[in-house]
Design a protein around this motif. Structure first.
Motif, mmCIF file in Angstrom:
data_model
loop_
_atom_site.group_PDB
_atom_site.id
_atom_site.type_symbol
_atom_site.label_atom_id
_atom_site.label_comp_id
_atom_site.label_asym_id
_atom_site.label_seq_id
_atom_site.Cartn_x
_atom_site.Cartn_y
_atom_site.Cartn_z
ATOM 1 N N LYS A 304 7.284 8.990 -6.116
ATOM 2 C CA LYS A 304 6.688 10.165 -5.494
ATOM 3 C C LYS A 304 5.387 9.818 -4.761
ATOM 4 C CE LYS A 304 6.700 12.406 -9.477
ATOM 5 N NZ LYS A 304 7.522 11.493 -10.305
ATOM 6 N N THR A 305 4.724 8.746 -5.242
ATOM 7 C CA THR A 305 3.412 8.435 -4.679
ATOM 8 C C THR A 305 3.477 8.160 -3.181
ATOM 9 O OG1 THR A 305 3.016 7.353 -6.790
ATOM 10 C CG2 THR A 305 1.345 7.063 -5.104
ATOM 11 N N ILE A 306 4.480 7.405 -2.772
ATOM 12 C CA ILE A 306 4.530 7.058 -1.351
ATOM 13 C C ILE A 306 4.855 8.288 -0.501
ATOM 14 C CG2 ILE A 306 6.962 6.356 -1.254
ATOM 15 C CD1 ILE A 306 5.398 3.892 0.409
ATOM 16 N N GLN A 334 -5.344 5.221 -11.172
ATOM 17 C CA GLN A 334 -4.139 4.507 -10.739
ATOM 18 C C GLN A 334 -3.699 4.928 -9.348
ATOM 19 O OE1 GLN A 334 -0.960 4.573 -13.574
ATOM 20 N NE2 GLN A 334 -1.895 2.963 -14.799
ATOM 21 N N HIS A 335 -3.742 6.225 -9.098
ATOM 22 C CA HIS A 335 -3.379 6.710 -7.766
ATOM 23 C C HIS A 335 -4.314 6.130 -6.719
ATOM 24 C CE1 HIS A 335 -0.061 9.338 -8.254
ATOM 25 N NE2 HIS A 335 -0.655 10.159 -9.103
ATOM 26 N N TYR A 336 -5.589 6.180 -7.051
ATOM 27 C CA TYR A 336 -6.576 5.683 -6.109
ATOM 28 C C TYR A 336 -6.295 4.223 -5.791
ATOM 29 C CZ TYR A 336 -11.019 4.005 -4.303
ATOM 30 O OH TYR A 336 -11.972 3.421 -3.528
ATOM 31 N N ILE A 398 -0.833 17.872 -5.680
ATOM 32 C CA ILE A 398 -1.163 17.982 -7.101
ATOM 33 C C ILE A 398 -0.112 17.225 -7.900
ATOM 34 C CG2 ILE A 398 -1.604 19.557 -9.005
ATOM 35 C CD1 ILE A 398 -2.225 21.713 -6.972
ATOM 36 N N ASP A 399 -0.559 16.244 -8.668
ATOM 37 C CA ASP A 399 0.399 15.450 -9.441
ATOM 38 C C ASP A 399 0.500 16.002 -10.858
ATOM 39 O OD1 ASP A 399 2.237 13.515 -9.958
ATOM 40 O OD2 ASP A 399 0.795 11.894 -10.237
ATOM 41 N N GLU A 400 1.701 15.948 -11.421
ATOM 42 C CA GLU A 400 1.924 16.406 -12.797
ATOM 43 C C GLU A 400 1.436 17.825 -12.975
ATOM 44 O OE1 GLU A 400 3.746 14.692 -14.560
ATOM 45 O OE2 GLU A 400 3.560 12.658 -13.766
HETATM 46 MG MG MG Z 1 3.433 9.330 -10.446
#
Ligand code: MG
Ligand code: ADP
Length: 701
Positions: A304-306, A334-336, A398-400
């Motif tokens: 999902k990140t990409i 981690q996202h950063y 917005i993640d999670e």
């Molecule tokens: Mg994720």
């Protein structure tokens, strides 16, 4: 007036009175005649068929017979005293036995003639008999009544002890039903009724309590379920339409340089078809002039990140800033890191804002965000503080999402001069029916495909007694350079006991995996954040091989070298939690394992959970099973959704009806958005009522 009857208080029903009324209110929340009508049977006993004595088998739950009583007598003394009657039809005889109400039964038997007998066959001394059967004289009326589907109503022990059993409820309902002709307001329009072949409300209510045959019961249930689901969908779709009309979105009119350059030159891997499809959906949304409100579902590791990154690049190409909010500092970090990594060759600035960002750094960062110099901002809840002002925020990711409340989301939306597009990402797969109901006002995208080359995690169930072998397996994996999670549940009533379990487990692992050969980390909720992060970091850096933890590691943590997940007391975890935990492994190229440790004694439900985990890695399939096991009321987020108000419809079974109801609702609002057409009056009235009260079934006036 139509609703007078329905709003009558239950104590005024014949045979109820104040005391029983009090009980009905307390035990079953039945206050009015309407509440009673909406107290639906939860199953039906099929008495449409008469059996012959020769057909009786022990495995039958019940049989219904018609014939003569050829003899009866009272035998035995004291507690063994009983009435035994010999029943006969054209194929044979069987004994009927009563221990109680003997006098009453004997009087009935003395009337002679033909009888209808209904009960559960049992075997006694090698012969069939029927203990305590229901007994009716076979008048025409009784025969008709008997030969139907008989409703079985939910009731409670307390009510039963006061004589309000299923039968008594049925008698009460019968009185209301006999009075309700032309008094039940129709809630759907004639067109909706006709086009969907639905029974009228009154007819459906009558049949649901007193069905004449299985087919009409099915029709009645369909009508009632349809209505329940239809009004929820109608509300959701109305909200969505109003939002689409009232709220103009920022137009992302073009796909520009940044997006294209990244796509052609800097993609770290080819996108999966599912990723491409979702990115396209986002492009269409953001290019429509409406505000995007999209939920992106994708199992852990589905990538999902990409998708988030490419959406952010799209925003940038259209002169807008983006922010990405994560529920914990570790995840934000981690996202950063992964976004910075991917953006490095592009030279696009990106910043991180969390609770631990230092004041000085924070000031420059906030200035950069306010001026627009920093186009991408990643962070935790810190992002929604008032001090964070964007120059031109166009996209919020917005993640999670389930960790964030609705108002927190709303505060993020209000950060721009215009409403930013919103992309909510969740790794908790939700069954389609539930998604349609919980997020019916959002658009939903699904990444239903994992990146290529992933080896599915092997899941194994082991009893606690096999611990020694499990330890041996762990050593073998560690010797191969792998790392291991061992997770303990945190769900007992007492935190102290959980903590003790965890510490006992930790100690036994330290004993089995002694230093200096092995290093063991531990992470739990009672530790200070800094200590926790320190331990996590050690594990990430491969300084320790085993991470003993509570469920704090559930969300998002990414350690590709960790390839074994051991879940202790797995019977104490819910399915979705087990699936989330398993998602922590299987992130690298190695074969990964998930070992579910349980005691020997497992309930059926627990067994199903464990077997489901062993059988499949498909998050959606697991979510379906979870929904079936727990019912929608217990699944996170459903409490506010109206799902819990469903009386008859069941989201784990009625997907087809839900789909139909949603389609009909969409079509209706397309043709009459404000429901002002006179033909839609009943629907508009019902909708107003439902909007006025959350639990809209219990209030009608
Ligand atoms: Mg994720
Ligand atoms: P999610 O957030 O959905 O759980 P991530 O975005 O963290 O998943 O991706 C999981 C891992 O898979 C990351 O290491 C990422 O680089 C990798 N990945 C994502 N998409 C692909 C792809 N199309 N091909 C190969 N690897 C991918």
């Amino acid at each position: 007036m139509a609703s007078d009857l329905l709003s009558t208080q239950i104590e005024f029903l014949k045979g109820v009175g104040p005391q029983r009324a009090e009980l009905l209110k307390k035990e079953l929340a039945i206050h009015t005649f309407l509440d009673l009508l909406l107290h639906y049977p939860f199953r039906y006993v099929d008495r449409t068929r008469f059996y012959k004595v020769s057909e009786i088998r022990t495995e039958m739950p019940y049989v219904q017979l018609k014939g003569q009583i050829v003899a009866h007598s009272i035998v035995g003394l004291k507690r063994a005293r009983r009435l035994v009657a010999t029943f006969r039809d054209s194929t044979g005889t069987i004994e009927l036995v009563w221990f109680q109400g003997i006098k009453w039964v004997a009087e009935k038997l003395a009337m002679g003639g033909e009888f209808i007998v209904f009960g559960k066959p049992a075997v006694f001394n090698g012969k069939f008999n029927i203990p305590h059967p229901e007994l009716d004289i076979a008048t025409d009326e009784n025969t008709i009544r008997a030969s139907a589907l008989q409703p079985v109503y939910p009731t409670t022990e307390k009510l039963k002890s006061k004589g309000i059993d299923s039968k008594a409820i049925s008698r009460m309902v019968r009185i209301v039903v006999s009075q309700m002709e032309r008094k039940i307001p129709e809630t759907l329009s004639l067109a909706v009724l006709e086009e969907n072949h639905l029974l009228s409300k009154e007819h459906a209510l009558r049949l649901i309590h007193f069905p004449s045959d299985p087919d009409s019961l099915r029709k009645a249930q369909f009508r009632v379920k349809f209505e329940e689901l239809f009004f929820i969908q109608l509300r959701l779709i109305k909200v969505k339409k109003v939002r689409a009309q009232a709220l103009k979105g920022i137009l992302f009119s073009k796909v520009g340089d940044n997006f294209n350059r990244f796509f052609t030159d800097h993609l770290p891997f080819p996108l999966t078809d599912a990723q491409k499809r979702v990115i396209k959906e986002i492009r269409i949304d953001t290019g429509s002039g409406r505000q995007m409100n999209r939920l992106l579902q994708g199992d852990v590791g589905s990538g999902k990140t990409i998708v988030a990154l490419m959406s952010m690049l799209l925003a940038l190409d259209n002169g807008c800033q983006s922010c990405l909010m994560a529920p914990t500092e570790i995840l934000a970090n981690q996202h950063y890191q992964s976004l910075s990594e991917m953006l490095k060759p592009m030279g696009i600035p990106i910043a991180l804002l969390t609770g631990s960002t230092r004041a000085a750094q924070r000031r420059t960062l906030l200035a950069g965000v306010a001026s627009g110099e920093i186009p991408f901002l990643v962070g935790t809840h810190a992002l929604i503080e008032d001090s964070v002002q964007f120059s031109n925020l166009g996209l919020t990711v917005i993640d999670e999402q389930h960790r964030f409340g609705v108002d927190q989301r709303a505060r993020l939306w209000s950060k721009g001069k215009q409403l930013p597009h919103v992309l909510v990402m969740t790794a908790t797969p939700i069954p389609r029916t539930l998604a349609m109901t919980l997020y019916g006002d959002l658009d939903v995208s699904v990444i239903d495909q994992l990146p290529p080359g992933r080896k599915p995690v092997k899941t194994i169930h082991r009893y606690d007694s096999a611990r020694i072998e499990v330890f041996a397996f762990m050593k073998q994996q560690i010797a191969m350079g792998r790392q291991i999670y061992v997770v303990y549940p945190l769900i007992r009533e007492s935190e102290k006991m959980d903590y003790k379990d965890l510490m006992d487990g930790y100690e036994s692992i330290v004993r089995a995996f002694p230093q200096p050969e092995y290093q063991v980390s531990i992470v739990h909720g009672q530790m200070k954040n800094t200590d926790r992060d320190f331990e996590m970091q050690r594990f990430l850096n491969r300084q320790t091989q085993i991470m003993v933890a509570t469920t704090v590691i559930e969300v998002g943590v990414n350690v590709p070298n960790a390839s074994v997940m051991i879940i202790e007391s797995a019977e104490r975890f819910g399915l979705s939690q087990l699936h989330q935990l398993r998602g922590r492994v299987g992130r690298g190229a190695d074969q990964s394992y998930c070992i579910l440790m349980t005691s020997y004694e497992l309930s059926n439900e627990t067994r199903t959970r464990v077997e489901t985990m062993v059988r499949t890695n498909d998050g959606f399939e697991i979510a379906e099973v979870d929904l079936r096991l727990r019912g929608p009321g217990d699944i996170e987020g459903t409490q506010q959704s109206g799902v819990v108000d469903l009386r008859l419809a069941d989201l784990s079974k009625d997907a087809a009806i839900l789909q139909k109801a949603r389609e009909v609702a969409i079509k209706l609002l397309d043709s009459d958005p404000d429901l002002v057409s006179p033909v839609n009056y009943p629907i508009a009235a019902r909708l107003r009522e439902s909007e006025a009260s959350r639990n809209f079934y219990s209030r009608v006036s």
